[in-house]
Every structure is written in structure tokens, then in C-alpha cells.
Design a protein around this motif. Sequence first.
Motif, PDB file in Angstrom:
ATOM      1  N   ASN A  40       0.827  -1.210   0.000  1.00  0.00           N
ATOM      2  CA  ASN A  40       0.000   0.000   0.000  1.00  0.00           C
ATOM      3  C   ASN A  40       0.857   1.254   0.000  1.00  0.00           C
ATOM      4  O   ASN A  40       0.620   2.184  -0.768  1.00  0.00           O
ATOM      5  CB  ASN A  40      -1.038  -0.030   1.132  1.00  0.00           C
ATOM      6  N   LEU A  84     -15.965  -3.155   0.676  1.00  0.00           N
ATOM      7  CA  LEU A  84     -15.276  -4.151   1.505  1.00  0.00           C
ATOM      8  C   LEU A  84     -16.239  -5.068   2.246  1.00  0.00           C
ATOM      9  O   LEU A  84     -15.808  -5.923   3.020  1.00  0.00           O
ATOM     10  CB  LEU A  84     -14.380  -3.444   2.539  1.00  0.00           C
ATOM     11  N   ALA A  94     -15.834  -8.867   2.157  1.00  0.00           N
ATOM     12  CA  ALA A  94     -14.552  -9.389   2.639  1.00  0.00           C
ATOM     13  C   ALA A  94     -14.304  -9.066   4.106  1.00  0.00           C
ATOM     14  O   ALA A  94     -13.238  -9.360   4.626  1.00  0.00           O
ATOM     15  CB  ALA A  94     -13.417  -8.811   1.793  1.00  0.00           C
ATOM     16  N   THR A  95     -15.286  -8.452   4.759  1.00  0.00           N
ATOM     17  CA  THR A  95     -15.059  -7.997   6.132  1.00  0.00           C
ATOM     18  C   THR A  95     -15.913  -8.805   7.104  1.00  0.00           C
ATOM     19  O   THR A  95     -17.132  -8.856   6.975  1.00  0.00           O
ATOM     20  CB  THR A  95     -15.370  -6.490   6.244  1.00  0.00           C
ATOM     21  N   THR A 147     -10.926  -7.407   7.724  1.00  0.00           N
ATOM     22  CA  THR A 147     -11.018  -7.516   6.274  1.00  0.00           C
ATOM     23  C   THR A 147      -9.980  -8.514   5.775  1.00  0.00           C
ATOM     24  O   THR A 147      -8.784  -8.357   6.034  1.00  0.00           O
ATOM     25  CB  THR A 147     -10.770  -6.149   5.612  1.00  0.00           C
ATOM     26  N   CYS A 169      -7.314 -10.205   3.817  1.00  0.00           N
ATOM     27  CA  CYS A 169      -6.278  -9.462   3.116  1.00  0.00           C
ATOM     28  C   CYS A 169      -4.968 -10.234   3.285  1.00  0.00           C
ATOM     29  O   CYS A 169      -4.521 -10.458   4.408  1.00  0.00           O
ATOM     30  CB  CYS A 169      -6.208  -8.080   3.787  1.00  0.00           C
ATOM     31  N   GLU A 170      -4.381 -10.654   2.163  1.00  0.00           N
ATOM     32  CA  GLU A 170      -3.167 -11.488   2.212  1.00  0.00           C
ATOM     33  C   GLU A 170      -2.079 -10.918   3.104  1.00  0.00           C
ATOM     34  O   GLU A 170      -1.301 -11.645   3.701  1.00  0.00           O
ATOM     35  CB  GLU A 170      -2.563 -11.607   0.808  1.00  0.00           C
ATOM     36  N   VAL A 223      -5.710  -0.555   3.510  1.00  0.00           N
ATOM     37  CA  VAL A 223      -6.333  -1.861   3.254  1.00  0.00           C
ATOM     38  C   VAL A 223      -6.986  -1.879   1.873  1.00  0.00           C
ATOM     39  O   VAL A 223      -6.907  -2.876   1.143  1.00  0.00           O
ATOM     40  CB  VAL A 223      -7.358  -2.190   4.365  1.00  0.00           C
ATOM     41  N   GLU A 274      -4.358  -2.582  -0.573  1.00  0.00           N
ATOM     42  CA  GLU A 274      -3.926  -3.985  -0.500  1.00  0.00           C
ATOM     43  C   GLU A 274      -4.939  -4.895  -1.196  1.00  0.00           C
ATOM     44  O   GLU A 274      -4.570  -5.855  -1.876  1.00  0.00           O
ATOM     45  CB  GLU A 274      -3.767  -4.419   0.965  1.00  0.00           C
ATOM     46  N   LYS A 275      -6.225  -4.578  -1.031  1.00  0.00           N
ATOM     47  CA  LYS A 275      -7.280  -5.408  -1.622  1.00  0.00           C
ATOM     48  C   LYS A 275      -7.437  -5.164  -3.118  1.00  0.00           C
ATOM     49  O   LYS A 275      -7.705  -6.082  -3.872  1.00  0.00           O
ATOM     50  CB  LYS A 275      -8.639  -5.083  -0.973  1.00  0.00           C
ATOM     51  N   PHE A 276      -7.369  -3.901  -3.492  1.00  0.00           N
ATOM     52  CA  PHE A 276      -7.741  -3.530  -4.860  1.00  0.00           C
ATOM     53  C   PHE A 276      -6.543  -2.966  -5.616  1.00  0.00           C
ATOM     54  O   PHE A 276      -6.355  -1.753  -5.702  1.00  0.00           O
ATOM     55  CB  PHE A 276      -8.884  -2.506  -4.844  1.00  0.00           C
TER      56      PHE A 276
END
Lengths: 412, 412
Positions: A21, A194, A197-198, A218, A220-221, A301, A304-306
Amino acid sequence: MKYSSYYLKTNKEAKSLESINATLLQKGGFVEQVMAGVYAFLPIGLRVLNKIETIVREEMDKVGSELLLPALSPKSLWEQSGRLNTIDVLFEVRGANDLARAKNSASYILNPTQEEIMTTIVRHYAMSYKDLPLAVYQIQTKFRSEPRAKSGLMRGREFRMKDLYSFHETAEDLDRFYDEMKSVYARVFDRMGLGHATHLTLAGGGDFTSNFSHEFQTVCETGEDIIFYDEKEKIWKNKEVASEELQKTAESVRASEVGNIYRFGTKYSDSFDHIITQQNGDKSAVHTGSYGIGTSRLMGVLVEKFHDEKGIMWPESVAPFTVYLAGLNRDDDATIAAADAAYTALEEAGVETLYDDRDTGTGAKFADAELLGIPWRVVVSKKTAGKLEVTSRATNETHLLEISEFLKKAGK
Amino acid sequence: MKYSSYYLKTNKEAKSLESINATLLQKGGFVEQVMAGVYAFLPIGLRVLNKIETIVREEMDKVGSELLLPALSPKSLWEQSGRLNTIDVLFEVRGANDLARAKNSASYILNPTQEEIMTTIVRHYAMSYKDLPLAVYQIQTKFRSEPRAKSGLMRGREFRMKDLYSFHETAEDLDRFYDEMKSVYARVFDRMGLGHATHLTLAGGGDFTSNFSHEFQTVCETGEDIIFYDEKEKIWKNKEVASEELQKTAESVRASEVGNIYRFGTKYSDSFDHIITQQNGDKSAVHTGSYGIGTSRLMGVLVEKFHDEKGIMWPESVAPFTVYLAGLNRDDDATIAAADAAYTALEEAGVETLYDDRDTGTGAKFADAELLGIPWRVVVSKKTAGKLEVTSRATNETHLLEISEFLKKAGK
């Protein structure tokens, strides 16, 4: 906004930071790291932060009143709550040099959270059952002495946070509000893309309380936490509360905590004598809860996700602009005029547009559009012949559209 | 907003603080003092602060881009600028207890101003004459280790401030922008009703620079400064630059500094190697200026300027609400319905209204309206018979008006 007159400079060659990020946000000109865990939000980054905070504010306004507490507080408050020597990320503030310390020898606390101040303020306001229930919140910069701050905006020494506090006559009413806040939080994360995924996750009480609390985690790898799904109880649990057995056998995922909610019971009311008069004339301590959302962490975050290998892919609700308008063939007056006209039409329709009016090549413009993660890239060139070539950042699909068709697509 | 569901409690009996502004703001429920020089903004106080900051933001957006710098910075930056040991109000931050210091032994600066950070960020952005001139600003919480903080919001250890920074290829271009900012500032103070009372005042360079600077001084009986009018030069001067002769003979007034503007020349560019390439290929150091407005201080100054023995008298542009709607005769259903209807009509017309729907007496409602300083008190009672009894807080004149007549008066 015209790119040429905006404070924005992407830098794909910028050195990588320790997190995805921070790296992408710095390459895109959204933030600049001032030191580990401390970031400046540059204009396009502040736009994203403001959008995140506007969503949070709109949802919180439905349940409470906004105020703004100070970042500094007297140490005596933290002695009174018993937390002065127990919070291992607490910062203090004092004169930085001999001159300053000679003039003012005092030291203060730089608040990581604000139960202490909030309780001492609200006890002057809420003195009777008639004043309850009551919820107040703020969106504010907070501070934690993080020893390691290597996760970009996901773990800051200085960070933005929404903190809401609620005050109730009874434990039952606190429970009712606490459950309501679960829905309020779900709506916030839904609006930012989100929601799916949350996970609402059972957690311990941390520094705050011996009660259970809940986190919003959430998936998140690169998240710092691991959460476990308890099939029997149909609930996610964090490490603190998942049994050894569960940790060995259950489905688990990495996740990042984007929100948390706590019930304190009368812990702070007892520390600070926040006593109300009940309807029957009896006195009782107020039941309180607190409810946090890390707004700058959410920005981290979301990245990181998108994202993909080309850059960020902001959900439309938090994107700095909705459209990246790439004006090509800048040596052709008619094409420039067509791009200018498209810009005017988009702005007038209320579509937030970053108009790349620079004399740079097509490749540089497209690379910026992708790095910046703006949902729609709209090209006006000799080839588009009065139409718009519209590409979705999310799906990479391209369509040649009339401007009216695109406005419809953009919900205008 | 309905009073009954708003976090607002006036307290005329609250103890007086050391300044008029803090006393009235605390009695009115706008702020609460957390410690000397540190205030919480309660919901109605945050509304005023937001209005002040919105005016400032709108005017700054005309000349620069908004961003948000951190409050923390590394000490090394202040060593580099030579200010680490010379600013006598500089705060440092470190772990507050043994646990925290064991995990993180570092200390940081809590910024009172941000030339250091801003220069190090902008030098990455502006590397060529093509990137200049450039202006960026923020509205942010800042910190000063004030030894005495007895003037309420006029002198805070923690305070809100707008700081704008400008970057130029030449000294001449800096001068041009510096003069433009004088007009921008005049417009800001005009919009808050302070234009007539605010004087551009010649001043020294303070901690910052050996050049002259300018202050914007608002005439105010309780101001901390004295300014002198130099008849020959037709300009106000502060104590630093008024000659002994002038201080003895000239017209002088007490005033409070609400803004200041500085030209640094290449001071910070030299410290931080902010060098650009000129059009002819030569390298040169950037010329910079900084421009401050204390937004929370302005809130204090506005109260000092605009109050009487009954309370505050906000100028309409910064008032928390435009109308205080006092619904009387709360035992009469028809009158309640009429007040409800007036509230709906006012809100729908975009008139920000605080609707006092409480069961309290007329005296308490009128006293609150006056203490809170809302420009128009609008009464709906049995006696008003379908009309509105409208009283101006500024002139105390009362008129019985149709709602349409009042909306016209309120510019709707």
C-alpha cells in the motif's frame, strides 16, 4: 481538475517501501512517507481520505453527534484511569529543548484513544437518565508509539481514526446499541466495497476491558492478523479467543482489522465518577462503549485489496476522481477542443474528472491512469471521432460511447 | 436540528475562565477546557469552527492545492534547519512510560509549523521552473509549548491553523504572490465580518526570517498585541518594528494577530537543497513564503469582538445556526404543530435552524438564544397566530413576519 495545474506527480521509479500500500500510494503521488509510520497526504491522497471519512461521517451522523476532542490531555486523567503505565504505545509530550523546558516544565499525554477525556466531558452533560442514551464521535488524528511501523498506512505512529462513544443507563441498553453499531459498521464497509470481505470477529478486550469485544477484520493477504472460523458457533474468532483446538483445525485467513467495538460496562464511569440520577431517583454509574474505525488504515487496506501489477483499482465510492480523461493528439486543435468540451460536459454533469491535458505521450498518460486507479479511463483522440473511448479499470473492457451514454453508465 | 436530540447544554452558571471568549464559549456549550490552552470543541462549537475553516478553504482553493501533513516529524529535519534548539515553544514526543520507552526509545518533534516537512516534500515535486509557481496548504492541528495559556482560544497549546506555502523561481515572483495573498487574506476576514477591524501590520521576521513580514491584526480590547499607526508611511506597525518615537506619539490600539505572511527568500531551500533547473539550464534555489491563519484563534477573536452582557453575537457567515426557533406553549397541540411546520419550512428552504422543542419556559429559551448568539430568534407561540416573531440578535429589533417575508430577509 486539470492535471497540468494540479499538485500531482506520479513516480513509477520511486523506491519500494516495505508494504504494497505505501509503495503504490507513494508511486502514485497519494502520500509521501515522512518517517516510518508517518505519512503526508498529498492532494490526490487527501481526496481519497476525505471520501473515506465522508462515508464514515454520514453513517455516524445517523447515530450520534460529531465533536472534536484535543490530541493533548493531562497525565492526571491517565493516572485516574490506571492506564498511564500500562499502555505500551503511549506517547508523552514535553518541551523539546532547554529553552522550552525552562519556560514550561510540564509534560502531557498525546492521546492514542480518548475514553478518559470523553468521560470527563460527558459526565458534565449527562447527569440524568433523561440525557441517555447518548452517542458522540469524532474523526481525528491519533498517535501510538509503534516500535515497528512497516505496514504503510495499515500501522501508523500517527493515523486518522473515527472514535464514537456511547453512554447508557443500563447494560441492556448498551447491548442494544452495541448490536446496532454492528449494522452501522457493516454499512460503512459495504459502501467502500469491503462488505463481502469484512468479517465480524470475536475478540478479547485488549487494554480496555475484560469483556469480549468485536473486531471487523477484512480478509487481506498482507493483513497482520489471523482469524479462525468457528463452525459450531458460526462466528469468526481472533487469536486471543480462538481455542488451541480451533487454531489447529479451523478454516483460517489473514486479515486486517479495520474497526473494533468495545463494551466497558461501568469501568470508566467508576474511574471518573460518572453517576446519573435514574427515573426513580436512585443514582447509578453509566454504562459505556467505544467504537473505532481507522480511516487512514482503511485507505491502506483498500489498496492492499484492490490493486494489480499496474497500480491501484479504487472502488468508485472512494476514488479520488471518477474519470481520468486522457486528451491525446495535443498537436491537433480540433482534438484539444473536443477533449476540452468533454471535460466541461463531465464536470457539469457532476462527474469528478481528472483531465490529463499534458503534452506527454499516450503511454505515459495510460500508465498514470492505471497507477492512479481511477475507475474510468476516457480517451478523446483523433480516432474517437466525437465519441469517448471508455475503459473500465476494474475489467479492462473498452467501449466507444456517446457522452450521453457514458453519463448514463456513470449514473448521471 | 432539534435541541432535544442534540448534544447541547448551555450552562450560564459555569465558572468563569480567564478570558471572555473561553468563558462565553464554555457557558454556551461550544467548548470545554480540558486543560489550560487545550479545548474540546463540542458539537455546536465544531459547527462554528467548520464554518470558519470552510471560508478559509474556499479562499485558499483559489490559489493553491490542499494537502495534509503529519503532526510528527523526525528531529533530524529540525537540526538541518537549525531550529531544533532555537524555538522556545517546540514540543517533543517520546514513550510515556517504561514499557513504551523499552519498545521504542526514539523521540520526535510535534510540529508547531511545517516549513521543514513542506520543503522536503515539495523539492521532490518541483524540480524545474515549469513546476513553479506552486502553492499548497493545509488546515491542521498544531502544537506550541506555551508557558502561559490564559487567553482561551486566542492562545492555545493545541490549536487549529491554516498554513499555506508558496514556491517561486525568483524573488520578484514571490513578491507578486505575497502581495496577492494580502488580498486573499483581506477577503477571508471580510467574509467573517472582521474586515473593517483587521489591519495589515508591518512586523519583524520572528523565528523565521530577517525580512520584514506582515501580520493581520484585529482590533480587540483584549488583544495581546499593541499596534501603532505610522501617519507618514500610512501603515500599521507592531512593537518589533515601530520606532521608540512612534510608540510614544502615534495612535495605538490593542489587537489580536489573526494571520501572518512571511517571505523566506531561499532560507529553507538552502537548508534542504531545494534546487530547480531554470529555463536556460542554470540551477537556482527556490524562493519560498509561508502564510498562516489561526482558525481556532479566529473563533476566540470573533467572540471577543462580537458579544454583549447576554452572550455571543455571531456574524451570520460563521454562526452555528442562522435561526433559533423557539417553540413556546408546548402544552398546546396547535402551537406545537405550527412550530413544527415552521421548522420544516425553514429547513426545506435551507435555513439552518436550531429548533428549541424543549418543555422549558420562555425565559430559559430566550436566554439560551442570546447566549448562543444565533443571528435570528424566531418565536412561534399562541400569540404569533400563524406568523413568526423575528428578533435580530445584533439589533434586538422585533418584527412579526409571514414565513415568506422572513425567508426573503434571510436571503432564501
